[in-house]
Design an enzyme around this catalytic site. Sequence first.
Site, short mmCIF file in Angstrom:
data_model
loop_
_atom_site.label_atom_id
_atom_site.label_comp_id
_atom_site.label_asym_id
_atom_site.label_seq_id
_atom_site.Cartn_x
_atom_site.Cartn_y
_atom_site.Cartn_z
N GLU A 43 0.83 -1.20 0.00
CA GLU A 43 0.00 0.00 0.00
C GLU A 43 0.87 1.25 0.00
O GLU A 43 0.61 2.20 -0.75
CB GLU A 43 -0.90 -0.01 1.24
CG GLU A 43 -1.72 1.24 1.44
CD GLU A 43 -2.26 1.35 2.85
OE1 GLU A 43 -2.54 2.49 3.27
OE2 GLU A 43 -2.40 0.32 3.52
N ASP A 47 0.84 3.85 -3.10
CA ASP A 47 0.46 5.24 -2.86
C ASP A 47 1.42 6.19 -3.57
O ASP A 47 1.00 7.18 -4.19
CB ASP A 47 0.45 5.52 -1.35
CG ASP A 47 0.17 6.98 -1.04
OD1 ASP A 47 -0.94 7.44 -1.32
OD2 ASP A 47 1.08 7.66 -0.52
N ASP A 116 -7.25 1.44 0.53
CA ASP A 116 -5.93 0.91 0.86
C ASP A 116 -5.59 -0.30 -0.01
O ASP A 116 -4.44 -0.47 -0.44
CB ASP A 116 -5.87 0.51 2.34
CG ASP A 116 -5.91 1.71 3.27
OD1 ASP A 116 -5.74 2.85 2.79
OD2 ASP A 116 -6.13 1.50 4.48
N GLU A 119 -4.51 0.73 -3.49
CA GLU A 119 -3.11 1.16 -3.51
C GLU A 119 -2.17 -0.03 -3.44
O GLU A 119 -1.13 -0.06 -4.13
CB GLU A 119 -2.85 2.12 -2.35
CG GLU A 119 -3.54 3.47 -2.52
CD GLU A 119 -3.30 4.40 -1.35
OE1 GLU A 119 -3.45 5.62 -1.54
OE2 GLU A 119 -2.97 3.92 -0.24
#
Length: 242
Positions: A43, A47, A116, A119
């Site tokens: 994640e 991101d 989440d 990502e």
Amino acid sequence: MSSTEELLKRLGVSIDAGTLRLALTHRSYAYENGGIPTNERLEFLGDSILGFSVTDALYRDNPDLPEGDLAKRRSAVVSTRALAGIGRSLGIGEYIYLGQGEKLTQGKNKASILADTMEALIGATYVSNDIETARQLVMRLIGPLLKDAAALGAGTDWKTSIQELAASRQLGTIHYAVDGSGPDHARTFTAVLHVGGTAYGKGSGHSKKEAEQEAAADAWRVLSGAGNTPGAASSAGPVPAT
């Protein structure tokens, strides 16, 4: 748990089985299964890839926009709300490994968990392939949002946006009427946004905050004349109150 082959087909990428399972492993599941690795590192990686890919696209496609506007548009499309919406459209929730507690509270539909996981899947795509494959995935997912100028103009905080719009037009005070339904472990909230005593937007979610944000977005599109954007109200005027 649904077949991950279908998930990969929806994403349009190939991810090796181990990395894909890791990307779908929520910390609640990891905790209940001996502290196995979670998707949080992927994640973190995803991101960064998401942020760079969107920033690059906005910079190249909008040569005349100042930095502040570019930043606002980026925030709109990488927000939890936006990513969760993409996750829901892909049916990501059915594939996430969740602990029993999260299952009981409909974790597969929670915006934070869906965002989440999206990502993490971007990060997993990079790990299993390369940066260009991951970037292309981001553009397939985010591209339609980047073209939605009306939604981008409102940014991420719909409640603030509708408040500013109502104030600028002197439409009156804003009030949210929120009702909850269902059992405590799977409660759903519905919000109706009234501006000056008239209902302009409706929204629903698994928390009061989420329902109010959805209602604010709905009302903003109606009042701004953007009724043809995705998720907009079915009419260009006030909506019936319930």
